[in-house]
Design a protein around this motif. Structure first.
Motif, mmCIF file in Angstrom:
data_model
loop_
_atom_site.group_PDB
_atom_site.id
_atom_site.type_symbol
_atom_site.label_atom_id
_atom_site.label_comp_id
_atom_site.label_asym_id
_atom_site.label_seq_id
_atom_site.Cartn_x
_atom_site.Cartn_y
_atom_site.Cartn_z
ATOM 1 N N LYS A 206 14.078 42.255 -16.786
ATOM 2 C CA LYS A 206 15.141 42.898 -16.391
ATOM 3 C C LYS A 206 15.886 43.061 -15.150
ATOM 4 O O LYS A 206 16.884 43.318 -14.751
ATOM 5 N N TYR A 207 15.421 42.046 -14.761
ATOM 6 C CA TYR A 207 16.264 41.420 -13.970
ATOM 7 C C TYR A 207 16.283 39.876 -13.835
ATOM 8 O O TYR A 207 16.600 39.029 -13.664
ATOM 9 N N ARG A 208 16.712 39.563 -15.313
ATOM 10 C CA ARG A 208 17.525 38.229 -15.294
ATOM 11 C C ARG A 208 18.643 37.716 -15.625
ATOM 12 O O ARG A 208 18.577 36.802 -14.472
ATOM 13 N N ASP A 209 19.618 38.321 -14.655
ATOM 14 C CA ASP A 209 20.333 38.363 -13.726
ATOM 15 C C ASP A 209 20.395 37.796 -12.679
ATOM 16 O O ASP A 209 20.714 37.264 -11.894
ATOM 17 N N TYR A 210 19.378 37.768 -12.266
ATOM 18 C CA TYR A 210 18.676 37.227 -11.117
ATOM 19 C C TYR A 210 17.817 35.601 -10.611
ATOM 20 O O TYR A 210 17.274 35.721 -9.569
ATOM 21 N N PHE A 211 17.056 35.892 -12.062
ATOM 22 C CA PHE A 211 16.444 34.511 -12.240
ATOM 23 C C PHE A 211 17.252 33.408 -11.421
ATOM 24 O O PHE A 211 16.223 32.381 -10.780
ATOM 25 N N GLU A 212 18.697 33.025 -10.535
ATOM 26 C CA GLU A 212 19.367 32.015 -10.564
ATOM 27 C C GLU A 212 20.377 32.905 -9.677
ATOM 28 O O GLU A 212 21.834 32.540 -10.837
ATOM 29 N N TRP A 213 20.959 33.186 -9.194
ATOM 30 C CA TRP A 213 21.427 34.527 -8.030
ATOM 31 C C TRP A 213 21.997 33.656 -6.617
ATOM 32 O O TRP A 213 20.301 33.447 -6.052
ATOM 33 N N SER A 214 23.175 33.483 -6.440
ATOM 34 C CA SER A 214 24.120 33.709 -5.211
ATOM 35 C C SER A 214 25.344 34.554 -4.755
ATOM 36 O O SER A 214 25.745 33.948 -6.165
#
Length: 562
Positions: A206-214
């Motif tokens: 459910k947090y996949r969108d934030y696995f590599e996020w900035s």
């Protein structure tokens, strides 16, 4: 008062008048409606802003007093330092001023000071063009009988200790901290990545969108900040708020590195270390707290706006209502209510997942209830099986004058298991109480929803992640505002509804209901003065928001204050 006036843009006279009325026990709804001439017609939002800022300034003054006391006890308070403390207008500035004097746990710098290396640190700062080797050698005491903790083995250890002392001074520099804070506020980046080894975890998906996020710190939306923080709390994500090291060290070097030479190189190393190891982690912690606070404020505001809209939804009014709490396997809990919301009958209908025979029996029983109790409206909870239940009811081809309305049932299960519900329906189980709540919400949303903890109504995101005290204050303000905007019928309101009336509380509301029960209702507002413990101040605050239908005094049914 001047500080609040500048920050809010409200006239200082209005701020002072509002503060005085609040100090005298005035409530926000009362001041907003009945003291416009004193406040300059401030609305509820402006009065709440003054109230909340007053609380913050009291907290600031409390912290100021404790800091001064701490400094006095250690003989560190100079007139100049006290002047700076007194002038601090925010908690961040106050803490920056106190930082160099704050009692510290055992750090690398305190260990170096215990070894007597502070004079070497001072020498490095004062003699940046010189070679520090000879000076550092003077602090070597490996061959003496000094305690092991205070021994300095060689010149390199002496210089390392001196650098640690300078690094801590850099990190505690009030002016530098202020400039670094502005850079973080304007230029920092929020970055998140998946925790090592959790990328294949099903729960982490459910947090996949934030696995590599900035993205920039100053523009990150509230919901994204709260989502990343939740992922971090659940150990699926790592979040950082970052600024390049050179951006901060370039700020510090001109103030601390004032020469060229071997000693200056030592100072430069110390400055970089102080920025990287001490100042930047401190700033990141501050930004995490500031980001959380900003995200909380937005989320709480959305929650409060949604709650207000729900509370002030148009009531159906006093109509005989059939209420259905839908379900599949366990059936649809169905109740008939009279025009006052009293329970007349309850049953379970298998209208969504039963056999053909059960569906037929449900249709017969439902139409029979509508006829028997002369039902004027049907309320269906919007939970599981709601669409199927609605389709079933509409297939019955009921009279067009009976509306079928979907009702938000969030929090109904909380109400059904509450002390309030047990008190109202001591002999019924939770399923019946929940269905009754759905029907009453259609008849009068405000009167029914005030019985439930506002946080349980479920009209906001991340309600368990935000500051719970701030959330409660905001939601209580919203409920109080809604209740007093509408007004309350004194002779029919529940004690839960009365408790939100300006000037009243749970105890006084209970006393009003007891008095009403014993004496058969109020015939005028003046009779409120006979209620035990309801004094002149409470009467003044409450009277204008209470209504008495068919009172012998015509204005008792209006918002005109007696």
């Amino acid at each position: 008062m001047i500080t609040i006036a500048k920050e809010t843009g409200i006239n200082v006279t209005s701020v002072a008048a509002t503060a005085k009325l609040l100090a005298e026990g005035g409530t926000v709804p009362f001041i907003s409606r009945y003291r416009k001439e004193a406040t300059g017609s401030l609305d509820e939002v402006q009065i709440q802003a003054v109230r909340d800022r007053m609380v913050q300034l009291v907290e600031l003054d409390g912290r100021r007093v404790s800091i001064i006391k701490s400094l006095e006890e250690r003989n560190l308070l100079s007139p100049e330092l006290k002047k700076k403390i007194d002038a601090a207008g925010t908690m961040a500035v106050l803490e920056d001023i106190f930082a160099p004097f704050r009692p510290k746990r055992l750090t690398r710098a305190t260990k170096a000071k215990e070894k007597g290396l502070e004079p070497l640190a001072d020498w490095l700062l004062a003699n940046q063009g010189a070679d520090p080797a000879e000076e550092a050698a003077k602090f070597v005491n490996a061959d003496t009988e000094t305690d092991a903790e205070k021994k300095v083995a060689d010149a390199n250890e002496a210089l390392a200790g001196a650098r640690d002392i300078i690094a801590e001074r850099v990190a505690d520099d009030t002016a530098l901290r202020g400039r670094a804070r502005k850079i973080y506020e304007e230029e920092a980046t929020v970055a998140s990545k998946v925790m090592y080894g959790k990328d294949t975890d099903a729960e982490a998906a459910k947090y996949r969108d934030y696995f590599e996020w900035s993205e920039p710190f100053k523009t990150i939306p509230s919901h994204r900040m709260l989502a990343i923080r939740r992922g971090e709390k659940e150990s699926f994500l790592i979040m950082r708020i970052e600024v390049p090291l050179e951006r901060i060290s370039r700020l510090a070097e001109p103030e601390w590195v004032t020469g060229r030479g071997p000693a200056a190189d030592q100072v430069k190393q110390a400055v970089e270390d102080g920025c990287k190891r001490l100042l930047m982690p401190s700033m990141e912690t501050e930004m995490r707290l500031a980001g959380k606070k900003a995200a909380d404020e937005v989320a709480i505001r959305v929650f409060a706006d949604n709650l207000r809209e729900l509370l002030l939804a148009s009531p159906l009014g006093r109509k005989r209502t059939l209420a259905i709490d839908p379900g599949f396997r366990t059936g649809c809990k169905t109740v008939a209510l009279d025009a006052q919301g009293a329970l007349l009958h309850h049953t379970v209908l298998y209208a969504t997942a039963g056999s053909n025979n059960q569906l037929y029996e449900a249709a017969v029983e439902l139409t029979g209830m509508i006829t028997k109790f002369n039902i004027e409206a049907i309320a269906i909870g919007n939970g599981t099986a709601s669409r199927e239940t609605e389709a079933f009811v509409k297939k019955l081809k009921l009279p067009s004058g009976i509306p079928v309305i979907m009702v938000n049932e969030s929090g109904a299960s909380i109400y059904s298991a509450s002390e309030v519900a047990r008190e109202e329906f001591p002999n019924e189980d939770v399923t019946v109480r929940g269905a009754v709540s759905i029907g009453r919400r259609l008849m009068d949303p405000l009167a029914e929803l005030v019985k439930i903890d506002a946080k349980s109504i479920g009209v906001g995101q991340y309600q368990h992640d935000v500051d719970q005290r701030a959330l409660k204050t905001s939601l209580d303000d919203t409920v109080e505002s809604a209740v007093n905007a509408v007004g309350v019928e004194l002779n029919t309101a529940s004690k839960q509804l009365l408790a939100y009336v300006s000037g009243l509380n749970a105890s006084l509301a209970e006393n009003i209901v007891a008095f009403r029960t014993e004496h058969g209702g109020f015939t005028s507002r003046d009779e409120l003065k006979k209620v035990p413990r309801l004094g002149d101040k409470a009467f003044e605050q409450a009277a204008g928001f209470l209504r008495i239908r068919d009172s012998k005094h015509p204005l008792d049914g209006s918002a005109v204050h007696p």
